[in-house]
Design an enzyme around this catalytic site. Structure first.
Site, PDB file in Angstrom:
ATOM      1  N   GLU A  75       0.845  -1.200   0.000  1.00 46.25           N
ATOM      2  CA  GLU A  75       0.000   0.000   0.000  1.00 46.25           C
ATOM      3  C   GLU A  75       0.889   1.262   0.000  1.00 46.25           C
ATOM      4  OE1 GLU A  75      -3.117  -0.338   2.996  1.00 46.25           O
ATOM      5  OE2 GLU A  75      -4.038  -1.969   1.865  1.00 46.25           O
TER       6      GLU A  75
ATOM      7  N   GLU B  39      -4.811  -8.834  -0.521  1.00 52.22           N
ATOM      8  CA  GLU B  39      -5.552  -8.632   0.744  1.00 52.22           C
ATOM      9  C   GLU B  39      -7.024  -8.525   0.374  1.00 52.22           C
ATOM     10  OE1 GLU B  39      -4.280  -5.542   3.478  1.00 52.22           O
ATOM     11  OE2 GLU B  39      -2.171  -5.947   3.006  1.00 52.22           O
TER      12      GLU B  39
HETATM   13  O1  AHR Z   1      -4.920  -6.256   7.011  1.00 50.38           O
HETATM   14  C1  AHR Z   1      -4.770  -5.108   7.793  1.00 50.38           C
HETATM   15  C2  AHR Z   1      -4.142  -3.969   7.046  1.00 50.38           C
HETATM   16  O2  AHR Z   1      -4.980  -3.543   6.016  1.00 50.38           O
HETATM   17  C3  AHR Z   1      -2.844  -4.257   6.338  1.00 50.38           C
HETATM   18  O3  AHR Z   1      -1.741  -4.195   7.180  1.00 50.38           O
HETATM   19  C4  AHR Z   1      -2.778  -3.160   5.316  1.00 50.38           C
HETATM   20  O4  AHR Z   1      -2.027  -3.520   4.184  1.00 50.38           O
HETATM   21  C5  AHR Z   1      -4.234  -2.901   4.998  1.00 50.38           C
HETATM   22  O5  AHR Z   1      -4.524  -1.565   5.012  1.00 50.38           O
END
Ligand code: AHR
Length: 555
Positions: free
Chosen positions: A218, A354
């Site tokens: 990110e 994610e």
């Molecule tokens: O999964 C929790 C967080 O969400 C992660 O660390 C980040 O990459 C995302 O914003």
């Protein structure tokens, strides 16, 4: 961004929403829905890595979700929770992303190597970012570094999954990244880092053979607040020179959040401006993130106000969460289209590295379980419809990582000391296991949409959705019925083969708020169901708010 209609998901499954009249002969049966599986129309192999996981040093994911310590009275393999490893082996867990997340961009991998008792204690990134009442002696607050690279690799080996490492781009130089690769991959006896790997706790003479490397996380946000141009420049610098030690190294870029086209366009335009090979040779994967969190039905886009409770939700919030999850299919298509403008042959594929439900705090088991939440039947439906989307888009998606493995957001497990249970989401992964490595074949769902009330207006949602895959003579069809109260009587037709044997497993419960707890670990669990079949046709009643896997042997 362009919105893709359901009928444009060609090359995947087609959801003929709204009626049974898309040129198909009307059914003579009492069925309200028809599903056709076109065996002779393969789309792409479903990469097992689509069923990947995410492990971050966050709250209680690592301590005590995974790591209980070698001296623990909790059953363990060299300090790693045995029940977790055994359950992951059962679902053939193929891949683990590690060590974050936002944590990765604050992590110095050198803190987690060498003799365990000598490793430094550090303030965890998440304690600063998300802490409330975390006890002073909690690993969620002060990272003991007892679980580092060697322990993580041992965990992967025990399960039989591959490592996918996220390198620190925000706060460590490229040299450290190269040396972490050297530590992991250089052959015994060749470098001092190979020696350090062997000598540290949980040491290994054999190199770890890490192929997947994420460059930052990110980077538009917690990973450095870079612009797309700045990130492309950093990506090039970090991937410019490295020793592969004979491995096919695969770099994954820190992609966009949900529907941010500018990040994807900016990155690929910048890379292409340097040269075509910059994309084709360097960017194996583009890691997009999508969380389902906003259940407000358009009332707000505020990150906190838009979230709802994990367990207490009303009918509208139930459908709103599924609607949020369903958006990933359009996002995949939209990013894919932009990527294709700069990379005509699509040498870069998508990693949804994610994904999952993200509810408001309040159902975590303990204060140290930062971002911990309960997991109900509603989350199981989020998982099933997401995995079906990734299956259907398996010509574009080569990896996906549900966030996160244990004691966190959309977890498969809950653990506290010697207490451990499987969530409904675990059962989805278990039911979907035959899809791993199978060939996705075209499926056509001809099912009426239904309506629900969304913030005082009528909204539509699809009646049934799913995916089908074939390996050898075995076909797996997974189907989600999202309707809270109505079953779907369906006719399923296999085009191109005859059915020899059929069986089904169903995950449903009398109340979608149901979830598993340490006291009642089997409140939500799959059951076997009978399937009526005849040559190439079968009929099935899909329960309200259910996920079904139908397993067929074909001739
Ligand atoms: O999964 C929790 C967080 O969400 C992660 O660390 C980040 O990459 C995302 O914003």
């Amino acid at each position: 961004m362009k919105k893709f209609g359901r009928r444009e998901f060609l090359g995947t499954s087609i959801l003929a929403a709204g009626s049974l009249a898309f040129g198909f002969p009307r059914s003579t049966s009492a069925a309200n829905a028809r599903v056709e599986i076109l065996i002779n129309e393969p789309i792409a192999d479903i990469s097992p890595n689509i069923y990947g996981h995410f492990v971050e040093h966050l709250g209680a994911v690592v301590y005590d979700g995974i790591w209980v310590g070698e001296g623990s009275k909790i059953a363990n393999y060299n300090g790693i929770r045995k029940s977790l490893v055994d359950a992951l082996k059962k679902i053939k867990a193929p891949l683990f992303r590690y060590p974050g997340g936002c944590f990765a961009d604050s992590y110095n991998w050198r803190d987690g190597i060498g003799e365990r008792s000598k490793r430094p204690k550090r303030t965890n990134f998440w304690y600063g970012a998300a802490s409330k009442n975390v006890p002073m002696d909690s690993a969620a607050r002060f990272e003991p570094n007892h679980f580092g690279t060697n322990e993580f690799m041992q965990f992967c080996r025990l399960v039989g999954g591959k490592p996918y490492m996220a390198a620190n781009l925000r706060s460590l130089p490229a040299q450290d990244f190269n040396e972490w690769m050297e530590y992991c991959n250089s052959p015994a006896g060749s470098t001092t880092l190979a020696e350090a790997r062997e000598k540290g706790s949980a040491g290994s003479r054999d190199p770890f053979g890490v192929e997947f490397w994420g460059i930052g996380n990110e980077s538009w946000g917690c990973g450095g607040e870079l612009t797309a141009d700045e990130y492309a420049q950093e990506f090039r610098r970090y991937s410019a020179a490295y020793s592969a030690y004979g491995l096919p190294i695969k770099f994954v870029g820190a992609g966009a959040s949900s529907d941010d086209p500018n990040w994807t366009r900016g990155f690929f335009a910048n890379m292409r401006a340097k040269s075509e090979g910059m994309i084709t040779r360097r960017v194996h994967g583009w890691g997009i993130h999508h969380y389902s969190w906003n259940v407000s039905g358009g009332r707000t886009n505020d990150w906190n106000a838009g979230k709802g409770d994990a367990v207490k939700f009303n009918t509208e919030e139930y459908y709103n969460l599924l609607t949020e999850a369903d958006k990933i299919e359009n996002f995949i298509l939209q990013h894919w289209e932009i990527m294709g403008e700069y990379d005509k042959k699509h040498s870069t594929k998508i990693a949804v590295d994610e994904w999952g439900s993200w509810h408001r705090p309040g159902t975590e088991l303990l204060p140290a379980h930062l971002l911990g939440q309960q997991n109900t039947m509603r989350d199981a439906l989020v998982a099933s419809l997401s995995l079906d989307i990734f299956n259907r888009q398996s010509d574009k998606v080569f990896m996906a990582n549900i966030a996160q493995l244990v004691n966190c957001l959309h977890s498969l497990f809950l653990a506290d000391g010697d207490k451990f249970c499987l969530t409904p989401t675990y059962h989805i992964f278990e039911m979907f296991t035959p899809h791993l490595g199978a060939k996705n074949v075209r499926s056509i769902f001809s099912v009426p949409n239904f309506k629900y009330d969304r913030n005082g207006k009528t909204a539509d949602f699809w009646g049934l959705s799913g995916s089908a895959s074939v390996i050898d003579k075995n076909l797996t069809l997974t189907v989600t019925n999202p309707h809270l109260t109505e079953k779907q009587t369906s006719e399923i037709i296999i085009r191109g083969a005859k059915i020899k044997l059929a069986k089904a497993r169903v995950l449903s419960t009398n109340d979608v708020h149901n979830h598993n707890t340490f006291e009642n670990p089997n409140a939500v669990q799959p059951r076997e169901a009978n399937v009526k079949f005849n040559n190439e046709t079968l009929t099935f009643d899909f329960d309200a708010a259910s996920v079904t896997a139908i397993y067929l042997e074909l001739v």
